[in-house]
Design a protein around this motif. Structure first.
Motif, mmCIF file in Angstrom:
data_model
loop_
_atom_site.group_PDB
_atom_site.id
_atom_site.type_symbol
_atom_site.label_atom_id
_atom_site.label_comp_id
_atom_site.label_asym_id
_atom_site.label_seq_id
_atom_site.Cartn_x
_atom_site.Cartn_y
_atom_site.Cartn_z
ATOM 1 N N VAL A 88 35.643 10.889 -79.269
ATOM 2 C CA VAL A 88 36.746 10.390 -80.101
ATOM 3 C C VAL A 88 37.874 11.421 -80.057
ATOM 4 O O VAL A 88 37.813 12.457 -80.712
ATOM 5 C CB VAL A 88 36.296 10.170 -81.560
ATOM 6 N N PHE A 89 38.876 11.135 -79.242
ATOM 7 C CA PHE A 89 39.945 12.121 -78.999
ATOM 8 C C PHE A 89 41.289 11.418 -78.888
ATOM 9 O O PHE A 89 41.381 10.361 -78.279
ATOM 10 C CB PHE A 89 39.724 12.813 -77.653
ATOM 11 N N ASP A 90 42.335 12.028 -79.418
ATOM 12 C CA ASP A 90 43.652 11.469 -79.110
ATOM 13 C C ASP A 90 44.609 12.516 -78.550
ATOM 14 O O ASP A 90 45.799 12.423 -78.698
ATOM 15 C CB ASP A 90 44.259 10.770 -80.328
ATOM 16 N N MET A 91 44.082 13.539 -77.888
ATOM 17 C CA MET A 91 44.975 14.523 -77.275
ATOM 18 C C MET A 91 44.922 14.365 -75.755
ATOM 19 O O MET A 91 43.895 13.951 -75.210
ATOM 20 C CB MET A 91 44.542 15.932 -77.665
ATOM 21 N N PRO A 92 46.022 14.656 -75.073
ATOM 22 C CA PRO A 92 46.031 14.475 -73.627
ATOM 23 C C PRO A 92 44.928 15.276 -72.928
ATOM 24 O O PRO A 92 44.339 14.809 -71.949
ATOM 25 C CB PRO A 92 47.397 14.996 -73.201
ATOM 26 N N GLN A 93 44.629 16.483 -73.462
ATOM 27 C CA GLN A 93 43.639 17.324 -72.789
ATOM 28 C C GLN A 93 42.262 16.678 -72.734
ATOM 29 O O GLN A 93 41.387 17.117 -71.998
ATOM 30 C CB GLN A 93 43.483 18.678 -73.495
ATOM 31 N N SER A 94 42.052 15.638 -73.538
ATOM 32 C CA SER A 94 40.721 15.047 -73.527
ATOM 33 C C SER A 94 40.426 14.416 -72.177
ATOM 34 O O SER A 94 39.264 14.167 -71.850
ATOM 35 C CB SER A 94 40.592 14.024 -74.649
ATOM 36 N N GLY A 95 41.461 14.183 -71.366
ATOM 37 C CA GLY A 95 41.221 13.712 -70.007
ATOM 38 C C GLY A 95 40.343 14.683 -69.250
ATOM 39 O O GLY A 95 39.546 14.295 -68.371
ATOM 40 N N THR A 96 40.476 15.964 -69.593
ATOM 41 C CA THR A 96 39.656 16.985 -68.942
ATOM 42 C C THR A 96 38.177 16.720 -69.168
ATOM 43 O O THR A 96 37.353 16.981 -68.297
ATOM 44 C CB THR A 96 40.018 18.368 -69.518
ATOM 45 N N LEU A 97 37.860 16.189 -70.347
ATOM 46 C CA LEU A 97 36.465 15.874 -70.645
ATOM 47 C C LEU A 97 35.942 14.872 -69.610
ATOM 48 O O LEU A 97 34.846 15.036 -69.059
ATOM 49 C CB LEU A 97 36.361 15.297 -72.058
ATOM 50 N N VAL A 98 36.759 13.882 -69.330
ATOM 51 C CA VAL A 98 36.341 12.881 -68.355
ATOM 52 C C VAL A 98 36.141 13.528 -66.984
ATOM 53 O O VAL A 98 35.156 13.277 -66.290
ATOM 54 C CB VAL A 98 37.383 11.760 -68.271
ATOM 55 N N LYS A 99 37.104 14.381 -66.624
ATOM 56 C CA LYS A 99 36.979 15.040 -65.331
ATOM 57 C C LYS A 99 35.693 15.854 -65.256
ATOM 58 O O LYS A 99 34.985 15.839 -64.253
ATOM 59 C CB LYS A 99 38.174 15.975 -65.082
ATOM 60 N N GLN A 100 35.435 16.588 -66.328
ATOM 61 C CA GLN A 100 34.242 17.448 -66.298
ATOM 62 C C GLN A 100 32.966 16.626 -66.313
ATOM 63 O O GLN A 100 32.001 16.946 -65.628
ATOM 64 C CB GLN A 100 34.263 18.417 -67.486
ATOM 65 N N TRP A 101 32.995 15.560 -67.064
ATOM 66 C CA TRP A 101 31.843 14.668 -67.127
ATOM 67 C C TRP A 101 31.529 14.179 -65.709
ATOM 68 O O TRP A 101 30.383 14.062 -65.295
ATOM 69 C CB TRP A 101 32.192 13.513 -68.057
ATOM 70 N N ASN A 102 32.637 13.951 -64.985
ATOM 71 C CA ASN A 102 32.516 13.509 -63.610
ATOM 72 C C ASN A 102 31.938 14.554 -62.678
ATOM 73 O O ASN A 102 30.959 14.336 -61.981
ATOM 74 C CB ASN A 102 33.926 13.197 -63.115
ATOM 75 N N THR A 103 32.576 15.751 -62.692
ATOM 76 C CA THR A 103 32.156 16.769 -61.738
ATOM 77 C C THR A 103 30.785 17.320 -62.098
ATOM 78 O O THR A 103 30.054 17.759 -61.225
ATOM 79 C CB THR A 103 33.151 17.938 -61.677
#
Ligand SMILES: Nc1ncnc2c1ncn2[C@@H]1O[C@H](COP(=O)(O)OP(=O)(O)OP(=O)(O)O)[C@@H](O)[C@H]1O
Ligand SMILES: Nc1ncnc2c1ncn2[C@@H]1O[C@H](COP(=O)(O)OP(=O)(O)OP(=O)(O)O)[C@@H](O)[C@H]1O
Ligand SMILES: [Mg+2]
Ligand SMILES: [Mg+2]
Lengths: 334, 290, 248, 401, 250
Positions: D221-236
């Protein structure tokens, strides 16, 4: 025959020998003018300004107080990057007193001023022996850390903060309270820094070893300076809590640390009046720029650069120099 | 778990080191305050992004161009702003901070805030190391970080330019008497620092996105690392990077994510309480020597 | 080699150097002698160009204005307005008074920084010479210069000036804080540098006893004005000088 | 002679995606209304006029008083009849409510969603009655997340979840409530709950912990742009779990390109129908999105804000017309009677002035949960009333059923 | 040898890194005496002064002042006990005018105590003291910022600051270096006057002729150790001193 521009002090006599100084109206005006005029302006202006610009004046006075407090520390050789600590501490103390205990503002503000100042002094006392940028770094870090602690422990309203504080009775009370304190602090501190006590503080900045060598405990004097400065900052914070009826993590924001320094640098970092002048220039500038919308901060940053580059010595010093000196061409005989 | 944390702590440390290294060169080693550092970091990233996405240049070309451009920007900034207030530390700080503010807020105004503004990774692949998947980009951070630190150390200890940097920081007037043109050196040092910021951005931004706010963060992180390492010391940057990098990741894993900042800030305070001029610095003792 | 013509230096309205002229011929050792606030340091700064830098810095700060009249001609070139770095490239090197060193760098590094303009091999060579001249420095090679004792720093400061391989060496109070033995060593070294390497030397001193015997010519400054000049022997014979600076 | 316009003040963080697109949506509604003749009031019609000010409060470094001064400025200088959109950050809203109360200007908030403001209205309804919220709030978000989790559980038998939130009141509050009201009651195992300070950019620790404990679902549950990093990391980091929750950068149609097509299978919430995504089963939402795209040449990317902002203008118009007065108290009375069908479904306010959200667009406003397909499309999977497909199991994961 | 001992240094040691700057040194100074300390560069003279004045804490050994152990006392307290010193590398307050430099020592607790609450006009006292050490009263030098003063004046300012503390034990570290003969001659009377007032003085010098003229006793240090002690003539005879300090001839 070569010529050279010579600078001469205007009215040395008027400034050094006070008894004779007041012998003529002209001289009296020369001396009192620069002091009375701004003071009068500050006291009369709120009557003519709209509500919004009164708010701006409050902001001006608050930032001027922070800038003065910064400058006072700087004159003692402590370059603080964390005025937000003082501001925030005062704000939280008064907020807590008012929110949880329901104490009215006319008690919370003085209490928070003293208590906040004491707390800040206690927090910073252990690092007083740090020098220069190392001290600055610590002052920068402590407010950031307090924010995180409030965030992590969720005390005092956590990220949301506390709101609904008792407001001050009226807009004019707000303006006059804060400008009154501002003028009092400005002239009071100026006086203080001119005394021998102030000289010792300045000596610490210049060369603390020599102060020690004069048998003076620099640690104790630094603590006192810290207390004075943090009290001033804490007052500003306590006051703002009641104006905006809110206190929360953002009272430790970087703005409260950087803006006062910017004000001091633009106004002239050597003098208290310079710091105040800087705030008087920068805060309304920033407000006036609101009109241009999103580019506001961009322009603000650029103005800052232009000020500093155009008048590196600081506005106040520049004006003061021009006011007290005249220049003329003289011939040099070879 | 422990091994994984160790790996990510190592990576995190090198991210911090990379962020700090350029700032350390300009501020720590040459004593020139460039508080637009974070802004230059972000600026170079946007520059790469623009070249890459709007002009469709290849990644390496756009990275190279933006690194060079950032270096020029640094030099220009010195010539037209810093030079005029040189010697007045606070004016330097506020003037450059003002520039940084303008740059970052301009980007924000232009709406460059979304997650779409990011740079591509070198190679999108992950390896299993000690039970966790680690991507190549993060490994590159470690390798390049290490190379740059060693390079910087050699540069400041063995090349005449590097030595001159150290000279102007310590006593500008004395440096002048040895033919070191302090203004030229300071220009170079700001420019090199900006270049290092751009390199760091090229490597680190692909892990996240280009956000104006990051600019302020980068500045504070770089400043903190530079200070606790002890001004002027390259080795200090490494150790400081490790202390904070490890503190952050281990707190995150074993205590809780919102304690990371607190613990790393506390670590800074602790270091300064024990070593008042940073890990490798001697300022305090030197200043107090009589 | 060096011609100083009617040099005047004002610090704001105060005259620090008044109508001062001096000639330095290649291969000479020149002494500038004068008591407190005579303007020796001001002269040295003017010759080395530091005053140009000071002028710029003061102007930026809005401090006092430094004005410079007259001319300094070095090998036929008017260098009055040259910045210090340009003068160093031409071989004019100053060792400032009060042993200015780079406190955070080690002794060896100080010498290397000083050798900015020279090739590394040359620097290493001169460093060896400096170490033989001041053996005390050998042990201190790795010590941060800021921790050295006053005299040790003075040795280092002079060593640093030598590393630049000057043609015209300006020494501002080089003997300050040195022990009698080191003073002698330094005076001998100046002579041998002058004889063997052909370095021209201008040195300033208030305490003239150790240097008077070695200077070819001397200028006596008083409150920024030239009061007397002559060869070393002439000065030594002058009773006034004897009383004031030689102390018999 | 043109009638004097009715001023609408838009005070928010214009630099944020949500704020910027909300302002555009407001402008769009105003243009539509003015083109149709304006607002009927006092016997004549008057047009709307938009005045905006940037509060900058989405930037965590900006102090609240600075934002509040902006709020006061627009109130005092532009004399707006009502304020729209409102502060971005919750604490700016809660603190701003006192100013709103002081100057008595109705506010139809569409971004800040903290429960604190409702609590405040509840505590002193007379004082704070000027504050309305048209966008989703934390409590309603809980319903949608719980529903989605229930669907996942039903379809695949997953019941191990790791919760990651931004450390702001609404996000934390949402996560806590989902845990309390759903996970704890339905036999789920909550492996961990991490909250990250705004601006955090390394999520490896939590992902590692989650993976080590055999996570099946990650709820962000995030509304900051940096939360995209979470997706990237989840991926890698190849965490074998389905990601379902709210991550603001994943909301818009462009996310597919931004993340290089690595987000197939992720479930994300669109807070209000029409913001960033519509549902084919509610044509009004698609219409709204198309109108926006025609007008501005770009699709809405913010999953939160634009649709309610657009609707708020109409709500305001209706409220004014209902009472025929521009008096703030009259407008409030008019707003309380709101019952409108629009892009987000049916809009009505509850006792604390919060728009009521539910699963049926005919009855309430709706949010939706969509899933990214492997071909880069978003498919509505929840609520059932709007769903276009069931949840698909991402490649590499095994269903327990 | 009837005079009481003012300062007693017992077997003191200070090690920096691996080098001993002061190495098991013992000495004593009697009341009213003028002790000269000489020695090669880096022999530990300044370090000894730093130890006495409390800026540097010894590795071992102790220092007694009027019978009281002052080894671990903070420097500013030591000053207030009556030991004041000058710095070899001058440390004025660069931004303050010269006479304001003097106010700070005059503000110290020691002076306030001695004056018993009434200390009159500090500025006047400051100007008097400056005049005493050779600042011409009307030449405006005293009003200039110390940063613009030449070395010679700074040295004298340093002395004036130390005297302003009205010390019982005055330690002068290379006061004469950087002063011309005439200036030294003008300062010597100041020192003589202090001696007449019964002050104890320690002087570190490389200017031997001037020192020998006024010193009662000389101590020679080398590598942190005492290699000779006694009357000046006696000390100069020592082979060791000649070798370590004076160089070949003379
Ligand atoms: N930066 C300055 N600002 C103002 N006046 C200065 C400055 N530097 C030097 N002066 C003045 O110039 C005069 C000459 O000073 P200078 O330093 O050249 O003397 P000096 O001969 O080197 O003395 P000393 O032997 O004591 O070092 C002095 O009166 C001094 O006050
Ligand atoms: N703080 C310090 N850290 C490390 N070494 C030091 C320190 N202070 C002094 N030293 C060393 O101790 C030795 C003695 O220094 P000191 O300053 O006492 O010498 P000195 O006798 O006063 O010499 P000079 O006549 O040159 O002033 C020197 O070698 C110096 O390098
Ligand atoms: Mg001099
Ligand atoms: Mg010494």
């Amino acid at each position: 025959m070569k010529k050279r521009r010579e600078r001469i002090d205007r009215g040395i006599k008027a400034r050094s020998e006070d008894v004779y100084a007041l012998s003529s109206w002209r001289e009296m005006l020369y001396l009192a003018g620069p002091r009375l005029l701004p003071a009068a302006a500050f006291l009369l202006l709120p009557l003519f300004l709209g509500v919004y610009w009164q708010k701006v004046m409050i902001s001006v006075a608050v930032f001027a107080l922070l800038a003065i407090s910064w400058n006072m520390l700087a004159q003692t050789g402590m370059i603080s990057l964390g005025q937000a600590l003082f501001f925030g501490m005062g704000a939280y103390v008064s907020g807590i007193l008012n929110f949880y205990l329901g104490i009215p503002p006319w008690l919370t503000i003085p209490a928070a001023t003293v208590l906040g100042g004491t707390l800040c002094t206690l927090i910073l006392m252990p690092v007083l022996r740090l020098r220069g940028i190392y001290f600055s770094m610590v002052t920068l870090i402590i407010p950031l850390m307090l924010v995180r602690i409030i965030e992590a422990t969720k005390i005092f309203g956590g990220t949301e903060g506390l709101s609904g504080m008792t407001p001050l009775p009226s807009g004019l009370t707000e303006v006059y309270l804060v400008t009154g304190v501002f003028l009092g602090v400005l002239f009071g501190l100026r006086r203080l820094m001119e005394t021998d006590y102030g000289l010792v503080l300045k000596g610490i900045r210049d060369n603390d070893r020599s102060v020690t060598n004069a048998g003076i405990d620099i640690f104790w004097f630094k603590t006192q300076a810290l207390f004075i400065a943090s009290t001033i900052g804490a007052f500003a914070g306590a006051f703002m809590t009641h104006v905006y009826m809110f206190v929360g993590m953002p009272v430790f924001a970087l703005d409260y640390s950087i803006l006062p320094i910017a004000a001091a640098v633009v106004g002239g970092s050597g003098t208290l009046a310079g710091a105040a002048l800087g705030a008087v220039m920068l805060v309304p500038l920033s407000e006036a720029l609101r009109g241009i919308g999103g580019l506001r901060i961009v322009m603000y940053g650029l103005f800052l650069v232009v000020f500093i580059v155009a008048i590196p010595e600081g506005l106040f010093d520049y004006i003061q120099r021009k006011y007290h000196q005249m220049e003329r061409w003289v011939e040099i005989d070879q | 778990m422990f091994a994984g944390t160790l790996i990510f702590a190592l990576i995190n440390s090198f991210i911090l080191i990379l962020l700090a290294i350029g700032f350390n060169l300009t501020f720590g080693i040459s004593g020139v305050a460039n508080f637009a550092y974070g802004a230059l970091y972000i600026m170079s990233a946007y520059m790469s992004w623009t070249l890459l996405n709007l002009l469709h240049l290849p990644f390496w070309a756009s990275a190279a161009i933006s690194i060079v451009f950032t270096m020029i920007a640094g030099a220009v900034m010195y010539r037209f702003v810093l030079l005029r207030v040189r010697g007045q530390a606070l004016s330097e700080v506020i003037a450059t901070f003002g520039i940084g503010l303008s740059i970052l807020e301009l980007f924000r105004y232009m709406g460059l805030v979304g997650f779409e503004y990011t740079l591509p990774v070198f190679w999108n692949e992950s390896f299993m190391i000690a039970g966790v998947y680690v991507d190549i980009q993060r490994i590159a951070v470690v390798v390049i970080g290490l190379m740059l630190v060693v390079g910087l150390w050699l540069f400041t200890h063995f090349t005449s330019t590097g030595l001159a940097f150290r000279g102007i920081a310590q006593d500008e007037r004395t440096a002048l008497t040895f033919g070191i043109d302090s203004d030229r050196m300071a220009t170079l040092s700001v420019s090199f620092g900006a270049g290092l910021a751009a390199i760091a951005a090229t490597i680190i931004i692909p892990l996240g996105s280009i956000a104006p706010n990051e600019g302020y963060d980068v500045l504070i992180k770089a400043l903190a690392i530079c200070i606790i390492g002890g001004l002027g010391s390259t080795g200090g940057v490494i150790v400081a990077g490790f202390i904070i990098g490890f503190a952050e990741r281990f707190t995150d894993t074993y205590i809780g994510s919102h304690w990371t900042m607190i613990v790393s800030l506390a670590a800074i305070l602790l270091v300064l309480a024990i070593k008042p001029s940073g890990l490798f610095g001697h300022q305090k003792e030197l200043e107090e020597r009589i | 080699m060096l011609d100083v013509n009617n040099l005047m230096v004002f610090f704001e309205n105060a005259l620090a150097l008044n109508d001062f002229s001096m000639q330095v011929r290649e291969g000479e050792i020149i002494g500038v002698i004068g008591s407190n606030s005579a303007g020796k340091t001001t002269l040295m700064n003017a010759l080395s160009g530091l005053i140009i830098d000071m002028r710029i810095k003061e102007k930026r700060k809005g401090g006092e204005r430094i004005t410079l009249y007259g001319s300094i001609v070095y090998e036929g070139l008017d260098i009055t307005e040259f910045p210090p770095s340009a003068r160093v490239k031409k071989g004019i090197v100053l060792s400032r008074e009060r042993h200015p060193v780079f406190p955070e760098s080690s002794v060896a590094e100080n010498l290397k920084i000083a050798g900015y303009l020279r090739k590394r091999s040359e620097v290493r060579e001169v460093m060896e010479y400096v170490y033989t001249l001041f053996p005390a420095l050998v042990e201190l090679r790795r010590k941060k210069a800021g921790f050295l004792s006053g005299g040790e720093q003075q040795m280092l400061a002079i060593g640093m000036a030598l590393v630049v391989r000057p043609r015209l060496l300006l020494l501002d109070e080089p003997l300050l804080g040195l022990s009698p033995m080191m003073q002698k060593a330094l005076v001998n070294a100046i002579v041998s540098l002058n004889k063997e390497s052909g370095i021209t030397v201008v040195l300033s001193e208030q305490f003239a006893r150790p240097v008077l015997p070695i200077i070819d010519r001397g200028y006596v400054l008083e409150n920024g004005m030239l009061t007397l000049s002559g060869t070393g022997a002439e000065l030594m014979d002058n009773p006034e000088i004897k009383a004031a600076y030689f102390g018999i | 002679r043109a009638a004097e316009p009715i001023v609408i003040g838009v005070a928010t963080s214009l630099g944020s995606l949500e704020g910027g697109e909300s302002l555009k949506a407001v402008q769009m509604a105003v243009d539509e209304i003015n083109a149709a003749g304006g607002v009927k009031v006092g016997g004549g019609t008057r047009p709307f006029k938009v005045e905006s000010i940037d509060l900058r409060d989405s930037d965590p470094g900006v102090p609240v008083p600075e934002a509040l001064l902006g709020l006061e400025k627009i109130i005092l200088e532009k004399k707006p009849t009502a304020l729209l959109v409102g502060p971005f950050r919750s604490e700016a809203l809660t603190a701003g409510m006192d100013i709103i109360a002081k100057y008595k200007v109705p506010l139809l908030g569409t971004i800040a969603m903290s429960p604190a403001s409702e609590a405040k209205i509840k505590a002193d309804p007379q004082k704070y009655k000027y504050v309305f919220r048209t966008c989703l709030n934390a409590v309603h978000l809980v319903q949608f997340l719980s529903g989605t989790m229930a669907a996942i559980n039903k379809q695949f038998g997953f019941n191990k979840v790791y919760i990651m939130t931004q450390d702001v009141a609404w996000a934390r509050g949402t996560a806590d409530l989902v845990k309390k009201l759903y996970f704890d009651k339905s036999g789920w195992e909550v492996l961990g709950m991490e909250s990250y300070p705004t601006g955090a950019s390394d999520f490896s620790s939590a992902l590692m912990k989650a993976r080590a404990q055999g996570v099946q679902v990650i709820m962000p549950v995030f509304d900051m742009p940096q939360s995209g990093t979470l997706v990237k990391q989840w991926n890698t980091m190849k965490v074998p779990a389905i990601m379902a929750g709210f991550i603001s950068p994943l909301a818009g149609s462009e996310a597919w390109k931004i993340f290089d097509g690595t987000i197939g299978g992720v479930l994300n919430t669109t807070f209000e129908l029409g913001s960033a995504m519509g549902a084919s089963k509610l044509p009004a939402s698609i219409d709204f999105m198309n109108k926006y795209q025609r007008k501005y040449g770009k699709e809405i990317q913010a999953g939160h804000g634009p649709a309610p902002s657009y609707e708020s203008v109409y709500i305001l118009k209706e409220a004014i017309e209902r009472t025929g007065s521009l008096d703030p108290d009259a407008i409030v009375a008019g707003l309380e009677k709101t019952d409108r069908r629009g892009a987000m479904g049916r809009i009505r306010y509850d006792g604390v002035h919060q728009a009521v959200y539910g699963f049926d667009p005919a009855e309430m406003s709706v949010s939706l949960v969509s899933q990214w397909t492997d071909s880069g499309k978003r498919v509505v999977v929840f609520p059932d009333s709007l769903a276009e497909n069931t949840i698909q199991l991402p490649a590499g994961l095994k269903s327990l059923k | 040898m009837s005079l009481p001992t003012t300062l007693q240094v017992e077997n003191i040691c200070k090690i920096f890194g691996r080098v001993a700057a002061v190495d098991h040194l013992s000495c004593e100074v009697r009341r009213g005496e003028l002790l000269g300390i000489i020695g090669p560069n880096g022999s530990g003279k300044t370090t000894l002064v730093n130890l006495i004045s409390g800026y540097v804490k010894p590795t071992s050994g102790r220092i007694l002042y009027n019978g009281q152990d002052i080894t671990r006392i903070a420097p500013h307290k030591i000053v207030c006990m009556g030991i004041s010193r000058t710095f070899q590398m001058v440390r004025p307050f660069y931004q303050l005018p010269a006479y304001k430099n003097m106010i700070i020592p005059l503000y110290s607790p020691r002076i306030r105590q001695l004056a018993g609450g009434k200390y009159g006009d500090r500025n006047a006292v400051a100007l008097d003291l400056l005049e005493e050490v050779g600042f011409e009263r009307d030449a405006h030098v005293a009003y200039k910022p110390a940063g613009t003063l030449p070395q010679g004046y700074l040295k004298r300012l340093e002395l004036a600051k130390a005297i302003a503390l009205s010390p019982d034990l005055l330690i002068l570290d290379e006061l004469f270096s950087g002063l011309s003969l005439a200036e030294v001659a003008s300062i010597v009377p100041v020192i003589e006057k202090l001696r007449l007032a019964g002050k104890t003085i320690i002087m570190i010098e490389h200017r031997l002729k001037e020192l020998f003229r006024i010193a009662d006793r000389i101590m020679v240090l080398n590598y942190g150790q005492k290699i000779a002690e006694g009357a000046s003539a006696e000390v100069m005879e020592s082979e060791e001193v000649k070798k370590a300090y004076l160089g070949s001839e003379e």
